[in-house]
Enzyme design. Sequence first.
Site: not given
Ligand code: LLP
Length: 432
Positions: A292-293, A331, A335, A362-363, A391
Site C-alpha cells: 500500500p502507498g 493530479r 488525471y 503559465c499554463e 502522489y
Molecule cells: N506496488 C506497485 C508495484 C505499484 O506500481 C504501485 C503503484 C503500488 C504498489 C502502490 O499503489 P497504491 O497503493 O499507492 O495505489 N501517480 C498515480 C499513481 C501511480 C501508482 C503507481 N504504482 C496517481 O497519482 O494516482
Amino acid sequence: MFVNDCLNVNGDGHLTIGGCDTVELAKEYGTPLYVLDENVIRETCRSYVNSFKKFYDGNGMPLYASKALSCKELCRIANEENIGLDVVSGGEIYTALQAGFPMEKVHFHGNNKTADEIKFALESKVGKFVVDNLYELELLNNIAGEMGVTANISFRIKPGVDAHTHNFIRTGQIDSKFGFALETGEAFNAVKEAIKLENVCLKELHCHIGSQIFDIEPFVTAAEIMIDFMGKIKNELGVVISELNLGGGFGIMYTEKDEPVPYENYMEKVSVAVKAKSAEYGIPVPFIYIEPGRSIVGEAGITLYTVGGKKEIPNIRTYVSVDGGMTDNIRYALYQSDYTVVNASKADKTPDEVITVAGKCCESGDLVQEHTKVAEVEVGDTLAVLSTGAYNYSMASNYNRIPRPAMIMVNNGTSRVIIKRESYEDIVKNDI
Ligand code: LLP
C-alpha cells in the site's frame, strides 16, 4: 463533514488538522504547505500489520510503496511500524539508506532498472529485486556474478485482471509496460530461465493490478491466479515458490463519492482464497507481501494555499488563484482527479460558492479543481485541498522555477518540518 477523520473546525471557524489550526500553520510556515497527520499514517500502518495477525497467522508483511511519498521521515515511520519498503529507483533506495532503513526489508521495483541502479542496490543489500523482463534478469545475474553475490528475486507478473480505475494507473492487464504476461507463456518461460541462472534465487512472485481500486474482488481473483501459477510451477518444474507479493492499490477517499472499504477486509477475503488454493495444489501457504502507498499517506495529508486574485467571468466561472498549483499537485492536470477543497479560514460556513481553483503557472491547464463548492472566498483566505498526502509531493516539479513547498508533520496539536521549503538557491544549484 470532511473526508478525513483528523480534520475538524475550531472556535474561530478555522479548519484544524491533528489538533492544529490550519490558518495559523499557514502563517507560521508559509504557503503552499503540505501538512501530514502522523497519527493517521501510523494507524493505517498498524491496521495493515494487524490484518495479517488477525486473518493470516501473521504470515505476511506490508511494504510501504514509497513512490506515494518518499522522504526520510516516512522511511523512519515505516521502520518503527515494522513494515518494509517498496522502492522504484536509485533515489528511493538512497532515501531509505539515509534514513537508516533495514535494507533487507526493501523490494526494488521498476521496468527499467539501470546497470548503475542494480549495482547500487546490490551494494546497499536490498532484500529483493522484482524483475520486470528477461533483459533485466540477465543483467542482474551478470552484475551479481561480477560482485560475487546472489540476488534474491521476484517476478512481476501480469495476472490479466482488469481493475476498473483510470487508464494510466491500471497495470494488471496484458497491454501494460510492466511485467511478464501469463497468458502468452512469457511468465512461465521466465521462471524456467531464472532457475537455470547461478547468481539469482527466485523466492517470490509479484503482481499489482492497479491503483485507487475499491472492489476487493479483483484482488482476490489476482491472488487465485497467482496461486494457480505457483501450482503449475510446482507441478511442471518441481519448484516451490514460498512468497507471494500482491501489490498495492487500495482506494482512498478524495471526495464523498469515494467509498473505501476498511483495509483489513482485504486480508480477510484474500487469506481465505490463498489458503484454499494452496491446499488445492498441495503447496505451503505462502508468506504474503502487500504494497500500500496511497492508502498509508493519502488521507493523512492536506495542502494549504493562500488565495490571491479572484476573477469572475460572468455566466462562465469564477477563477480563484492560489500560490501553488500543478507544480505541487499535478493530479488534476494529469488525471482530472477529484479533490475536496475547503475554505480553511471559514470552515464553519456553508460551502455555497462554486469556484475553479487555478494555480500560478503559465499554463491554462494549471488547475487544482474545477467547479467545486467552498465557503465564499476572499483574497488572503487559506484554502485547503484534502487527501493530498500521496502522489503530490512525490510528483512535484519546478516548472516556472517554482520552489517545492515545505512539508510539516502534525501530531496532537504539535507541528514540525519534515521537508524544508526549497529556496531560490536550490533552484539554481545545479546550473553552471
Ligand atoms: N506496488 C506497485 C508495484 C505499484 O506500481 C504501485 C503503484 C503500488 C504498489 C502502490 O499503489 P497504491 O497503493 O499507492 O495505489 N501517480 C498515480 C499513481 C501511480 C501508482 C503507481 N504504482 C496517481 O497519482 O494516482
